[in-house]
Motif scaffolding. Structure first.
Motif, mmCIF file in Angstrom:
data_model
loop_
_atom_site.group_PDB
_atom_site.id
_atom_site.type_symbol
_atom_site.label_atom_id
_atom_site.label_comp_id
_atom_site.label_asym_id
_atom_site.label_seq_id
_atom_site.Cartn_x
_atom_site.Cartn_y
_atom_site.Cartn_z
ATOM 1 N N PHE A 269 2.512 6.133 -5.253
ATOM 2 C CA PHE A 269 3.658 5.222 -5.367
ATOM 3 C C PHE A 269 3.513 4.422 -6.652
ATOM 4 N N PHE B 279 4.889 0.775 -8.201
ATOM 5 C CA PHE B 279 5.648 -0.466 -8.044
ATOM 6 C C PHE B 279 5.919 -1.046 -9.431
ATOM 7 N N PHE C 56 8.976 -4.081 -2.143
ATOM 8 C CA PHE C 56 8.494 -2.709 -2.372
ATOM 9 C C PHE C 56 7.442 -2.338 -1.334
ATOM 10 N N THR C 57 6.547 -3.280 -1.063
ATOM 11 C CA THR C 57 5.505 -3.020 -0.063
ATOM 12 C C THR C 57 6.152 -2.754 1.290
ATOM 13 N N ASN D 16 9.312 -1.942 2.162
ATOM 14 C CA ASN D 16 10.136 -0.733 2.255
ATOM 15 C C ASN D 16 9.280 0.529 2.293
ATOM 16 N N THR D 17 8.265 0.573 1.440
ATOM 17 C CA THR D 17 7.422 1.765 1.378
ATOM 18 C C THR D 17 6.635 1.924 2.682
ATOM 19 N N TRP D 18 6.122 0.797 3.185
ATOM 20 C CA TRP D 18 5.334 0.851 4.433
ATOM 21 C C TRP D 18 6.215 1.270 5.608
ATOM 22 N N HIS E 138 6.626 4.935 5.695
ATOM 23 C CA HIS E 138 5.431 5.799 5.886
ATOM 24 C C HIS E 138 4.464 5.241 6.925
ATOM 25 N N ALA F 143 -1.130 6.231 3.818
ATOM 26 C CA ALA F 143 -0.085 5.521 3.070
ATOM 27 C C ALA F 143 -0.449 4.048 2.893
ATOM 28 N N ILE G 79 -0.376 2.331 -0.653
ATOM 29 C CA ILE G 79 0.488 1.175 -0.948
ATOM 30 C C ILE G 79 -0.355 0.018 -1.491
#
Ligand code: KG4
Ligand code: ZN
Length: 331
Positions: free
Chosen positions: A195, A197, A217-218, A220-222, A225, A231, A235
């Motif tokens: 990823f 950021f 960002f953290t 949404n990505t978490w 996944h 993941a 992250i």
């Protein structure tokens, strides 16, 4: 001159005795981390009450270790802000009362000045002037330091401080409190290419910081996944890389703009290994040098307050005997 230092601005009670001739004689610390962990953050009232319990036993421990009795104290320094108002009042009240009882001067120290001068406690300290990167739970700042008390703010955090961003990321990734070291540990197992950021505010001029956007960002990505354990580490890695890179870019810019080649790093995030390595490499390439306090003096401690207070008292700073603290206080 021997100065007793008291740090009680947040969740660490730190005591130390600094001697202007012999250097640091002794220091002791009690961290309240375990007490606040159940609440996911510092509970101000609990913090104040614990400082009340800890300060005098820690002071006695420091004096005993140094082999100095109370009559050997020539001055008292305590953190007067910024920080939690109740916690600050405990250190200030003990410090002022003690100084009054011993008939020695007392001085209220700015917590960030303590951090800023901490690298000067090490052997082979930096000479003035230098650029200081202060990255803690409450601040991200770049400061041009001409001498003790001569500070020009170059950049400041507009929202979440660097350490706060680490702590919030840890919370989002369910890593517990305090978050910085946990995120850093996990990041070491993360894939740096998975990823990416953003590096906030690096595409425009200026030296201010803004880390609050990285939370989104953290998160949404978490959320995308969550079912995948790797993941979490990836992250953590993407987040740490973004913060470290941003700090590196801003430090480079600050050195370019000031024409200085000495950089001092202090505050809790200064304990971050990736940041330390990145700065070492960058300064080596530039032919400059980076200075860190030893790891235990990156985070809050009494030694930096005793030291800053000693310099202030030696410079003849005099204060009224009033017990005054400030929750907010510009450097
Ligand atoms: O300077 P400090 O002890 O307290 C303040 O004055 O705020 O800094 C504490 C901050 C916390 O936010 C903590 O998460 C962060 O420093 N921190 C770290 C690391 N160790 C502590 N952040 C990143 N990596 C670390 N290794
Ligand atoms: Zn601090």
């Amino acid at each position: 001159m021997r100065v007793l230092g008291i740090e009680s601005s947040c969740d660490e009670t730190g005591l130390a005795l600094y001697d202007s001739e012999a250097g640091l004689l002794a220091h002791a610390l009690h961290s309240q981390v375990a007490m606040h962990a159940d609440y996911g953050g510092v509970v101000p009232e609990l913090a104040s009450r614990d400082h009340v319990r800890r300060i005098l036993p820690l002071m006695n421990q420091v004096l005993e270790e140094a082999g100095v009795d109370r009559a050997g104290i020539d001055g008292v320094a305590y953190t007067a802000g910024p920080g939690l108002i109740g916690a600050l009042l405990v250190g200030a009240s003990v410090g002022r009362s003690l100084a009054w009882g011993l008939d020695v001067p007392a001085v209220g120290v700015h917590h960030m000045e303590g951090h800023l001068l901490a690298p000067l406690l090490e052997a082979d300290p930096p000479e003035f002037p230098f650029v200081a990167l202060l990255v803690s739970g409450g601040h991200s700042m770049l400061v041009r330091v001409e001498g003790v008390g001569r500070y020009a703010l170059l950049g400041d955090s507009l929202d979440d401080a660097a350490g706060e961003a680490f702590d919030k990321t840890a919370k989002l990734l369910e890593l517990g409190y305090p978050g910085g070291p946990a995120v850093a540990r996990l990041a070491e197992q993360g894939d740096p290419t998975r990823f990416r950021f953003p590096r906030p505010m690096t595409d425009r001029p200026g030296l201010d910081f803004s880390f609050s956007g990285l939370k989104t960002f953290t998160l949404n990505t978490w959320q995308a996944h969550r079912d995948e354990e790797q993941a979490r580490a990836d992250i953590a890695r993407a987040f740490q890389d973004a913060v470290v890179d941003t700090l590196l870019i801003k430090c480079r810019r600050a050195l370019d703009e000031t024409g200085l080649d000495r950089l001092v790093v202090a505050g809790g995030v200064g304990a971050n290994r990736a940041l330390r390595q990145g700065l070492e490499t960058m300064l080596e390439k530039r032919g400059g040098r980076v200075y860190f306090p030893r790891l235990e003096f990156c985070t809050d401690n009494g030694a930096m307050i005793a030291f800053a207070g000693c310099l202030r008292l030696q410079a003849g700073q005099v204060e009224t005997p009033a017990i005054e603290v400030r929750a907010r206080w510009p450097l």
